[in-house]
Design an enzyme around this catalytic site. Structure first.
Site, PDB file in Angstrom:
ATOM      1  N   GLU A  54     -24.031 -14.490 -50.606  1.00 35.70           N
ATOM      2  CA  GLU A  54     -23.032 -15.388 -51.689  1.00 35.70           C
ATOM      3  C   GLU A  54     -24.226 -16.239 -52.258  1.00 35.70           C
ATOM      4  OE1 GLU A  54     -20.088 -13.867 -48.988  1.00 35.70           O
ATOM      5  OE2 GLU A  54     -22.011 -14.813 -48.583  1.00 35.70           O
ATOM      6  N   HIS A  95     -11.176 -18.169 -42.017  1.00 36.98           N
ATOM      7  CA  HIS A  95     -10.848 -17.363 -43.037  1.00 36.98           C
ATOM      8  C   HIS A  95      -9.677 -17.693 -43.722  1.00 36.98           C
ATOM      9  CE1 HIS A  95     -14.043 -14.896 -41.166  1.00 36.98           C
ATOM     10  NE2 HIS A  95     -13.963 -14.085 -42.188  1.00 36.98           N
TER      11      HIS A  95
END
Length: 327
Positions: free
Chosen positions: A57, A126
């Site tokens: 990322e 998550h």
């Protein structure tokens, strides 16, 4: 169309409209995206416009920032907002600050699309709503549409904006449906929407909780309670005027959010109401938010920790009962 279809059709339309638009992210090409938002786009536009990246990322967000500085309009997909923490330095210290640090010489016209939210049994790391981290940062714009129409209008606006925009999605919204006009223009970033007018209480929400607020308002109407719903749509810039005007009309306010209560978005809304509508309040501002725990995996515990229509209904009824407004 569904929220998912609204996002995909908008990406396709913007890729067709502007050759400078490109998509970047993990598994968005060959695999067509973890949530199939980018299905079919690699085949139509090719690898130059739809770029699969390594699981890095920080690397691909940084590459997108550089591309934006050189005149392209990258749309980054981060698989979940939780993974954006890996790119926090790039987002906060670079995307948000380059324009100001270089005296306006270098805009950074990029979009970061990323879903968040619980309720899918994906575990504590998550399932977070950490949009507050980004709404806190000057130099970023942060939007959170709750309907398919707003998803299309705000994504269109975000891609055409010359500032970096964090585009928040919620996993629970992807399969929701709504009317989406063919000629829908770009939305005005920073403008909230009064999605239902009312006179007894204002309910303020965004993303999933704006959708929940709309449902709650329908249920309250059956009880003879008139609730006005304000969908924030944008967290930065924040449309304080619309919030304050609504509360001045109703005299009561309940704020619903998917993040944690302490230091949350709702705290900013409550402060805004206190500063702008204090003399109009008939009761303290109530806040409905997630339990302050890492979200459990077990389904019953996960549901108990998340704000719901029932918890919002309870807060509204208790607020109105305190001022003698229950039918």
């Amino acid at each position: 169309m569904t929220y998912r279809e609204a996002l995909r059709s908008t990406l396709r339309e913007e890729l067709l409209r502007d050759d400078d638009v490109l998509l970047i992210g993990e598994e968005i090409g060959v695999f067509e995206g973890s949530y199939k938002i980018t299905a079919g786009l690699l085949g139509e536009f090719g690898e130059k416009r739809v770029r699969d990246t390594p699981i890095s990322e920080e690397g691909f967000v940084g590459a997108a920032i550089g591309a934006a500085m050189l005149g392209l309009r990258p749309v980054v997909e981060i698989m979940t907002i939780n993974f954006s923490l890996v790119a926090l330095d790039q987002i906060v210290n670079h995307a948000a600050k380059i324009y100001g640090m270089f005296g306006g010489q270098t805009p950074v016209p990029m979009v970061i699309r990323t879903p968040g939210g619980g309720g899918q049994q994906l575990g504590a790391t998550h399932s977070q709503n950490i949009e507050l981290y980004y709404a806190f940062v000057p130099g970023l714009k942060v939007v959170a549409p709750s309907t398919p129409a707003d998803a299309k209008a705000l994504l269109r606006a975000a891609i055409r904006d010359d500032d970096p925009v964090l585009f928040l999605e919620n996993l629970a919204l992807y399969n929701t449906t709504g009317e989406v006009p063919d000629d829908l223009p770009p939305a005005e970033i920073g403008r909230a929407a009064v999605t239902r007018e009312g006179s007894d209480v204002t309910i303020v929400g965004y993303s999933r909780m704006a959708a929940v607020a709309a449902d709650v308002a329908d249920r309250l109407a059956e009880e003879g309670i008139s609730a006005e719903v304000v969908d924030l749509r944008s967290l930065r810039p924040l449309d304080r005027d619309t919030i304050v005007a609504s509360v001045r009309r109703t005299g009561c306010a309940v704020v619903a959010e998917d993040d944690w209560l302490t230091y949350g978005i709702g705290a900013e809304i409550a402060a805004t109401i206190s500063e702008g509508a204090f003399d109009h309040l008939d009761a303290p501002v109530r806040r409905v938010a997630a339990a302050e725990v890492p979200l459990p995996y077990a389904k019953p515990l996960e549901q108990a920790a998340l704000p719901s229509a029932d918890s919002l209904l309870t807060a509204v009824r208790e607020t109105l009962a305190a001022v003698g407004r229950l039918p």
